[in-house]
Enzyme design. Structure first.
Site, PDB file in Angstrom:
ATOM      1  N   LYS A 289      -2.263  20.629 -32.309  1.00 60.55           N
ATOM      2  CA  LYS A 289      -4.060  21.391 -32.019  1.00 60.55           C
ATOM      3  C   LYS A 289      -3.671  20.686 -30.434  1.00 60.55           C
ATOM      4  O   LYS A 289      -3.292  19.282 -29.608  1.00 60.55           O
ATOM      5  CB  LYS A 289      -4.635  20.908 -32.266  1.00 60.55           C
ATOM      6  N   ARG A 324      -2.591  18.910 -43.623  1.00 57.78           N
ATOM      7  CA  ARG A 324      -2.085  20.532 -43.376  1.00 57.78           C
ATOM      8  C   ARG A 324      -1.347  20.598 -42.019  1.00 57.78           C
ATOM      9  O   ARG A 324      -1.576  20.323 -41.059  1.00 57.78           O
ATOM     10  CB  ARG A 324      -3.305  21.480 -42.865  1.00 57.78           C
TER      11      ARG A 324
END
Length: 344
Positions: A289, A324
């Site tokens: 991210k 994840r």
């Protein structure tokens, strides 16, 4: 459940130190272990007690303390900490869009992730990055349906999670053998999602997000980001349970990067043990991210896997955490090393 009252664990211990401290009454297990916490801050609305030894917690707070201690249910996924492999079947996801658009390639990628140590595969057909094109449920299923079917044919034992907000896709995926529904809207996007899932037995992941992927940036204003996220997720849990989903089927995701800037993401990561107040398994998705890029200076999302691993292990004290990630092999290796260091 009353999430006005929260307890924040601190002073984490591991291995023999944790076991000895629990035996002596100086610490309590966190979410079933392997960590134990020796201090706790009692939070009622915006009032903090200040950190105190767990042995000094007043009797009126023992029910809150019990939520921190309890081992979460498996919520449709394998027991113990797990790596969840991200399998995006989209043309426009921020990191790997377009890599797995052909069903055969996506199936092979999923098989590879399973061989590398993924305990769960999370299959998505709609990008939730800001500015992503709107996808109809029909198109979403056209993307992921052959992948779900192909994986189940080749690996019937594979645990498949479906990253979707749409009840139509949920129903089709579950009929095809999916095990978990992972909804970034926490069942707020589609009014038919909760009634549908109440009739099923699958696991359900509720992710924290304010607004929608298009509008979420304007909602990144919090009084206390960690407490606010826990309480807002708690409200979604109550709605799901009242709607007919058994608590043991539910897990939560704090939604890093969704209606949160880098500073807020970091504050959440530092205080992840607060999520134990919810009594649920935690799914953490920080893979590649923007916050990793801002911290490291790495502009290419594919070059952020080491940073992803460093951030992801922050969830492992919660015991049943699900990490994840896009790059499974490295995360699985990091998980094994962390376990060996912290559980002996």
């Amino acid at each position: 459940m009353n999430f006005r009252r929260l307890a924040e664990p601190a002073g984490l211990l591991y291995g023999t130190a944790a076991q000895e401290a629990v035996k002596r009454g100086w610490a309590r297990p966190l979410a079933g272990g392997p960590a134990a916490f020796s201090f706790v801050d009692l939070i009622e609305d915006q009032t903090h007690s200040g950190f105190m030894p767990v042995a000094d917690v007043p009797a009126g707070w023992q029910d809150v303390l019990a939520r921190l201690v309890a081992k979460p249910a498996s919520a449709g996924m394998p027991e113990g900490p797990q790596v969840m492999g991200i399998l995006n079947v989209t043309p426009d996801s921020f990191s790997d869009g377009g890599q797995h658009r052909e069903a055969d390639r996506a199936v092979q990628a999923g098989l590879t992730q399973l061989s590398e140590g993924a305990g769960v595969l999370d299959i998505g057909g709609e990008s939730t990055r800001p500015g992503a094109a709107v996808v109809t449920p029909e198109e979403e299923w056209q993307r992921i349906g052959p992948v779900v079917q192909g994986l189940k044919q080749q690996r019937p034992d594979a645990v498949l999670s479906i990253d979707t907000r749409n009840s139509q896709v949920m129903a089709q995926a579950l009929a095809a053998g999916a095990d978990v529904i992972n909804d970034v809207s926490a069942l707020t996007h589609d009014p038919e999602a909760l009634p549908l899932l109440a009739t099923k037995r699958c696991g359900v992941v509720l992710m924290h997000m304010r607004g929608t992927p298009t509008t979420m940036a304007q909602h990144a204003v919090y009084e206390d980001v960690a407490c606010d996220v826990v309480r807002e997720l708690g409200a979604r849990l109550i709605t799901a349970i009242d709607g007919g989903i058994a608590p043991e089927r539910l897990s939560v995701d704090p939604g890093l990067g969704f209606a949160k800037n880098t500073a807020q993401n970091l504050a959440l990561l530092r205080r992840l043990p607060l999520l134990a107040n919810l009594g649920c398994r935690v799914v953490l998705g920080v893979s590649r991210k923007r916050m990793i890029g801002e911290i490291t200076g790495e502009q290419d999302p594919a070059g952020r896997d080491a940073g992803t691993q460093a951030a992801s292990v922050a969830a492992l004290p919660l015991g049943q955490s699900v990490l994840r990630v896009h790059a499974v092999a490295g995360m699985a290796q990091a998980l094994r090393v962390w376990q060996r260091v912290h559980t002996r």
